[in-house]
Scaffold this active site. Structure first.
Site, PDB file in Angstrom:
ATOM      1  N   HIS A 252     -19.177 -17.259 -22.123  1.00  9.08           N
ATOM      2  CA  HIS A 252     -20.001 -17.733 -21.010  1.00  9.08           C
ATOM      3  C   HIS A 252     -21.372 -18.206 -21.494  1.00  9.08           C
ATOM      4  O   HIS A 252     -21.792 -19.335 -21.207  1.00  9.08           O
ATOM      5  CB  HIS A 252     -20.163 -16.604 -19.985  1.00  9.08           C
ATOM      6  CG  HIS A 252     -21.037 -16.947 -18.817  1.00  9.08           C
ATOM      7  ND1 HIS A 252     -20.538 -17.265 -17.581  1.00  9.08           N
ATOM      8  CD2 HIS A 252     -22.392 -17.028 -18.701  1.00  9.08           C
ATOM      9  CE1 HIS A 252     -21.528 -17.530 -16.753  1.00  9.08           C
ATOM     10  NE2 HIS A 252     -22.673 -17.385 -17.413  1.00  9.08           N
ATOM     11  N   GLU A 253     -22.062 -17.335 -22.214  1.00  6.89           N
ATOM     12  CA  GLU A 253     -23.408 -17.696 -22.672  1.00  6.89           C
ATOM     13  C   GLU A 253     -23.375 -18.870 -23.642  1.00  6.89           C
ATOM     14  O   GLU A 253     -24.301 -19.685 -23.674  1.00  6.89           O
ATOM     15  CB  GLU A 253     -24.096 -16.483 -23.299  1.00  6.89           C
ATOM     16  CG  GLU A 253     -24.347 -15.331 -22.339  1.00  6.89           C
ATOM     17  CD  GLU A 253     -25.118 -15.739 -21.097  1.00  6.89           C
ATOM     18  OE1 GLU A 253     -25.906 -16.701 -21.167  1.00  6.89           O
ATOM     19  OE2 GLU A 253     -24.922 -15.103 -20.046  1.00  6.89           O
TER      20      GLU A 253
ATOM     21  N   HIS B  79     -23.546 -22.110 -21.804  1.00  6.71           N
ATOM     22  CA  HIS B  79     -24.929 -22.534 -21.566  1.00  6.71           C
ATOM     23  C   HIS B  79     -25.513 -23.164 -22.832  1.00  6.71           C
ATOM     24  O   HIS B  79     -26.221 -24.177 -22.778  1.00  6.71           O
ATOM     25  CB  HIS B  79     -25.783 -21.333 -21.169  1.00  6.71           C
ATOM     26  CG  HIS B  79     -25.605 -20.869 -19.768  1.00  6.71           C
ATOM     27  ND1 HIS B  79     -25.747 -21.692 -18.677  1.00  6.71           N
ATOM     28  CD2 HIS B  79     -25.297 -19.636 -19.268  1.00  6.71           C
ATOM     29  CE1 HIS B  79     -25.552 -20.995 -17.564  1.00  6.71           C
ATOM     30  NE2 HIS B  79     -25.264 -19.743 -17.900  1.00  6.71           N
TER      31      HIS B  79
ATOM     32  N   HIS C 232     -24.435 -26.635 -23.286  1.00  9.26           N
ATOM     33  CA  HIS C 232     -25.142 -27.504 -22.351  1.00  9.26           C
ATOM     34  C   HIS C 232     -26.496 -27.927 -22.930  1.00  9.26           C
ATOM     35  O   HIS C 232     -26.952 -29.059 -22.737  1.00  9.26           O
ATOM     36  CB  HIS C 232     -25.332 -26.769 -21.024  1.00  9.26           C
ATOM     37  CG  HIS C 232     -25.569 -27.653 -19.849  1.00  9.26           C
ATOM     38  ND1 HIS C 232     -25.755 -27.168 -18.575  1.00  9.26           N
ATOM     39  CD2 HIS C 232     -25.655 -29.001 -19.730  1.00  9.26           C
ATOM     40  CE1 HIS C 232     -25.943 -28.162 -17.733  1.00  9.26           C
ATOM     41  NE2 HIS C 232     -25.893 -29.285 -18.421  1.00  9.26           N
TER      42      HIS C 232
END
Length: 715
Positions: free
Chosen positions: A503-504, A507, A510
Site C-alpha cells: 500500500h505505502e 503512494h 505515485h
C-alpha cells in the site's frame, strides 16, 4: 495511511515539496555566516540533493526555518513590489519558484518529527508551529499579493493551457478558500482561527503518542501471555526493556481500536485489559484527555466554514474534492451500510455460536473476544493459522522479491541499494530507482521498524518532490511500525503488514513516477478522495500468484509457500469481512458527524463520547462488537492530520482502485503495456488534469462503479 505535507502554504496535499529555485529577483537573500555552518541552509552536496543526515543536528532546524521564512517573505515582497502589470510569469511563476530554503527544511524537519521525535525536536516544534501559522496567514491575507494573482486569473486564465492554467487556478482557488475575498473583520477572525487551530492540532499530535505510550499494558508473568508464539513473547520482552522495564513484559498499544495481539491471547482478563487500554487511552479516564482539544478544534472549524459562507465544515472541506458535497458522501455510505448490516449481524452471531461450543451457552461475546474466536474459527475452517504463513514473509523478501519485483514487471523499474547516503536512523535503507531507459528516476528510502520515538501508523512522503521546472528527481520515503526481530534474526511480518508495505509503496510510486513541470502539481498533490487509489490498487499485486510465489519463501529453506497453504491463506483473506468494512464505516460516520455540526451545536468535552454514540446509532452503526477503527478521542487522521470530513476517502478511492484492478486483471495484471498506460495516464499526471477525466481515460468508465467494492471485500 499517509500523513504528509505539501507546498508550504495555500495548496493542501499529501506529500512535501522541496523547491530548488532562486528568488524572483535572481539573487539569494543573505543568510548570514550561519549558512556556512548550518547544513540545512544550503542545498545538500549529496546526489540529487539528498539530505545529509550525518551533519544535521536538532539545533540546526530553528535558525534554518527562521531564515527560510525571511527568504520567502522577501521573495514575495519582490513580487508585490514589481511595478509591471501582473502576469503569469512575474506573479504566478515567481510564487511557484519561491521558498526553496523553507520547503527544504520543512520537508526534513517534519519527516524526522514524525519518525524519530526527540524532546529537542518537540521543543523546536512548539516554537515553529505558530511561526508557520503566522506566515501562512501573512501570505493568504496579503491583499496586494492577492490582487496581483486575481488580475492574472481574470486576464490570462482563458489564454493559458496545460499545467500553466492549472497552476494559476490552484493558486487562485486556494487564496479564495483561505479567505482572501473576506471583508477585513472576518479576515482578522480567520487569522485568529488559523493560528489557534495550528496550536490545537499540534497539542493533539503531541498528546496522542504520549497517551498511547502511557497505555502500555504491563505483564508480570509470562504465563499470562499463553497463546502467543515464542517470537511474540520475545517481542513483548524486548518492548518492555525499551520502555523502562516496569515489568518483564509489555503489550504496546497500536493506533487502531482493536489490537492485533488479541487474536492469540488466551487470557481473557488480559485481553480485556488490552482492549480497555486501547479505547480509553486518551478519553480522560486516565492521565490524558483529548476531548477539550477536540471540541475546540471542531468548533473553530465550524466557525471557519461559516465565515466562508458554508453551513458546516464538511460542506466547506468537500467542495474541493471529487465527492463535492456531504449529500454525495452520505448517499455513498448509506448504500454500503444497507448492504453491510445483515452480513455484520450474521457474522457476529456465528462467532458467538462458535465460542459457546467451548465456553458454554451463557457466554456473551465481547469486543475483546471477537478477534480471538474469529481466529480460531478461521484456523478450523481453513486449516491454517497466521503463524504457519508468517515464516514465509521475511520483510526483506517482501520488499525485494515482491514489491520491487512487481514494479519491475509492470513499470520496468529496477532498484539498487546504496550504502553511501546517510539516513536519520540506522534501520533506514536507501535505493536508487532506475527507469526502464537506464536513467535515474528517484531515490527511495524505507524505514519499517517501530521505536518509541516514532508515531504510530504507516505513511509516505518526500524529502523532495519531482519537478521539471527545477530539474528535481523525487526523493521519496515510506515509514511503517513493524516489530524488528532480534539482532541476527530475520524480521517476519504478517499478511496484513505485507499488504501495508504494498500500500505505502503505491503512494511511493505515485510520487516516483510523477512527470510534471510544476512542483505544486506533481506526485500525490491530488484530492484526498483520489490520493488513496494508487496505494490501494498496488495492494492487489501482493496476491498475484507470480508475485506472491516470488517473495513468499520460507526464511530458512528459501522454498516457496506450498500451493495448498498459499491457496488456504488467500482464500481466507475475506473471512468475516464485515468487521473490516464496519469499523471503517463507523469511523467515517464519526468523522462526518462531527463536521456536519455548526459552531453552536458542538457538544461539550464532557458530552463528546455520548455524541459519538448518538451519531453511530442514527446511521445504524452503533455496534458493541464492531467499534470504529478510530474512536473520536484518538482519531489522529481527523484531529491531527488532514482528513477532517475526509476519512470517507479510503472507501471512496477503494472503489476507484477496484475498478482499476479489474481493468488490469482483464488486460494483463503484469503486462508492461498496461502498466505503462496506467503510468502515463494516471501516476505521472499529478494534479495536472481533472481526476475523473484521467480515471476515465484509463478505465474507459464514465464514472466509478461502486458495485465491485462489496464483491472485492467478500461481501
Amino acid at each position: 495511511m499517509k500523513n504528509n505535507l505539501k507546498k508550504t502554504f495555500l495548496v493542501a496535499g499529501l506529500a512535501c515539496a522541496a523547491l530548488v529555485a532562486t528568488p524572483a529577483s535572481g539573487q539569494k537573500i543573505k543568510r548570514g555566516q550561519s549558512m556556512y555552518t548550518n547544513p540545512l541552509m544550503q542545498k545538500s552536496p549529496l546526489p540529487f540533493g539528498a539530505p545529509d543526515f550525518s551533519k544535521i543536528k536538532s539545533e540546526h532546524y530553528l535558525p534554518a526555518i527562521q531564515a527560510g521564512i525571511e527568504e520567502q517573505r522577501a521573495e514575495i515582497k519582490q513580487i508585490v513590489a514589481n511595478k509591471q502589470k501582473p502576469t503569469f510569469q512575474n506573479t504566478i511563476l515567481a510564487f511557484e519558484k519561491s521558498g526553496e530554503l523553507l520547503d527544504r527544511v520543512k520537508n526534513i524537519f517534519y519527516a524526522i518529527l514524525q519518525a524519530d521525535k526527540t524532546p529537542e525536536l518537540e521543543a523546536v516544534e512548539k516554537t515553529v508551529s505558530p511561526m508557520f501559522s503566522n506566515f501562512e496567514n501573512e501570505i493568504n491575507f496579503n491583499q496586494d499579493f492577492f490582487e496581483r494573482v486575481k488580475y492574472v486569473y481574470d486576464h490570462e486564465r482563458n489564454s493559458l493551457k496545460g499545467e500553466d492554467k492549472v497552476l494559476l487556478e490552484e493558486i487562485y482557488k486556494n487564496f479564495v478558500r483561505s479567505g482572501a475575498l473576506l471583508p477585513e473583520d472576518k479576515m482578522e477572525r480567520m487569522e485568529e482561527i488559523n493560528n489557534r487551530l495550528a496550536q490545537l492540532q499540534q497539542d493533539f499530535g503531541n498528546m496522542l503518542p504520549k497517551a498511547s505510550a502511557a497505555s502500555t499494558v504491563w505483564v508480570d508473568d509470562v504465563k499470562e501471555l499463553a497463546g502467543l508464539s515464542e517470537s511474540a513473547i520475545a517481542q513483548c520482552k524486548k518492548d518492555a526493556e525499551s520502555r523502562g522495564g516496569k515489568a518483564p513484559y509489555c503489550i504496546v498499544i497500536t493506533n487502531t481500536t482493536q489490537q492485533p495481539i488479541l487474536a492469540t491471547l488466551d487470557n481473557r482478563q488480559l485481553r480485556e485489559r488490552v482492549y480497555n487500554a486501547s479505547i480509553h487511552r486518551i478519553d480522560g479516564t486516565g492521565e490524558f484527555n483529548a476531548f477539550p482539544l477536540i471540541v475546540e478544534i471542531a468548533k473553530l472549524r465550524a466557525e471557519k466554514a461559516e465565515l466562508m459562507g458554508y453551513n458546516n465544515f464538511a460542506s466547506y472541506g468537500l467542495a474541493n474534492v471529487m465527492a463535492k458535497n456531504p449529500d454525495n458522501v452520505y448517499a455513498f455510505l448509506k448504500q454500503l451500510i444497507k448492504e453491510y448490516q445483515p452480513k455484520a449481524e450474521a457474522e457476529t452471531k456465528a462467532i458467538e455460536k462458535y465460542a459457546r461450543k467451548t465456553q458454554g451457552a451463557n457466554f456473551n461475546l465481547q469486543p475483546y473476544d471477537r478477534f480471538y474466536y474469529s481466529a480460531k474459527m478461521k484456523k478450523e475452517q481453513f486449516n491454517f493459522s497466521d503463524d504457519e504463513v508468517k515464516p514465509y514473509f521475511n520483510i526483506d523478501s517482501v520488499l525485494i522479491n515482491g514489491i520491487f519485483y512487481a514494479a519491475n514487471k509492470v513499470y520496468g523499474l529496477t532498484f539498487k541499494e546504496r550504502k553511501d547516503l546517510p539516513t536519520y536512523h540506522p534501520d533506514m535503507k536507501v535505493f536508487d530507482v532506475i527507469d526502464n531507459n537506464g536513467k535515474q528516476l528517484a531515490l527511495f528510502y524505507c524505514d519499517y521498524f517501530r521505536r518509541p520515538s516514532k508515531r504510530g501508523g504507516a505513511w509516505m512522503s518526500a524529502f523532495a518532490k519531482q519537478s521539471g521546472l527545477r530539474q528535481q528527481i523525487p526523493i521519496i520515503y515510506n515509514v511503517c511500525n513493524y516489530a524488528k526481530a532480534p539482532e541476527g534474526q530475520p524480521t517476519l511480518v504478517t499478511w496484513d503488514e505485507v499488504t501495508t508495505m504494498f500500500h505505502e509503496f503505491g503512494h511511493a510510486l505515485h510520487g516516483m513516477l510523477s512527470n510534471c513541470y510544476y512542483n505544486t502539481l506533481s506526485g500525490t498533490a491530488v484530492a484526498r478522495d483520489f490520493v488513496e487509489m494508487p496505494s490501494q490498487f498496488n495492494e492487489s499485486f501482493a496476491g498475484i500468484p507470480e508475485v506472491f510465489n516470488n517473495y513468499a519463501k520460507h526464511y530458512k529453506t528459501n522454498k516457496p509457500m506450498p500451493a495448498k497453504l498459499r491457496d488456504k491463506m488467500l482464500s481466507s483473506i475475506n473471512f468475516q469481512a464485515a468487521y473490516a468494512m464496519g469499523e471503517n464505516l463507523a469511523a467515517t460516520c464519526v468523522d462526518m458527524a462531527w463536521h456536519m455540526l455548526n459552531s453552536n451545536t458542538i457538544p461539550t468535552a464532557e458530552a463528546a463520547k455520548d455524541f459519538e454514540t448518538t451519531a453511530l446509532k442514527e446511521v445504524g452503526l452503533l455496534n458493541n462488537q464492531i467499534p470504529p477503527r478510530y474512536s473520536t478521542s484518538y482519531f489522529n487522521h481527523v484531529w491531527g492530520g488532514g482528513y477532517a470530513a475526509g476519512y470517507y476517502s479510503y472507501l471512496w478511492s477503494e472503489v476507484l482502485a477496484v475498478n482499476i484492478a479489474d481493468y488490469f486483471a482483464k488486460n494483463g495484471a503484469l503486462t508492461r503495456k498496461v502498466g505503462t498506460d496506467f503510468r502515463n495516464k494516471i501516476l505521472s499526471r499529478g494534479n495536472t488534469k481533472d481526476l475523473l477525466e484521467i480515471f476515465s481515460d484509463f478505465t474507459g468508465l464514465k464514472a466509478p462503479d461502486a458495485s465491485g467494492l462489496l464483491k472485492a471485500r467478500g461481501l
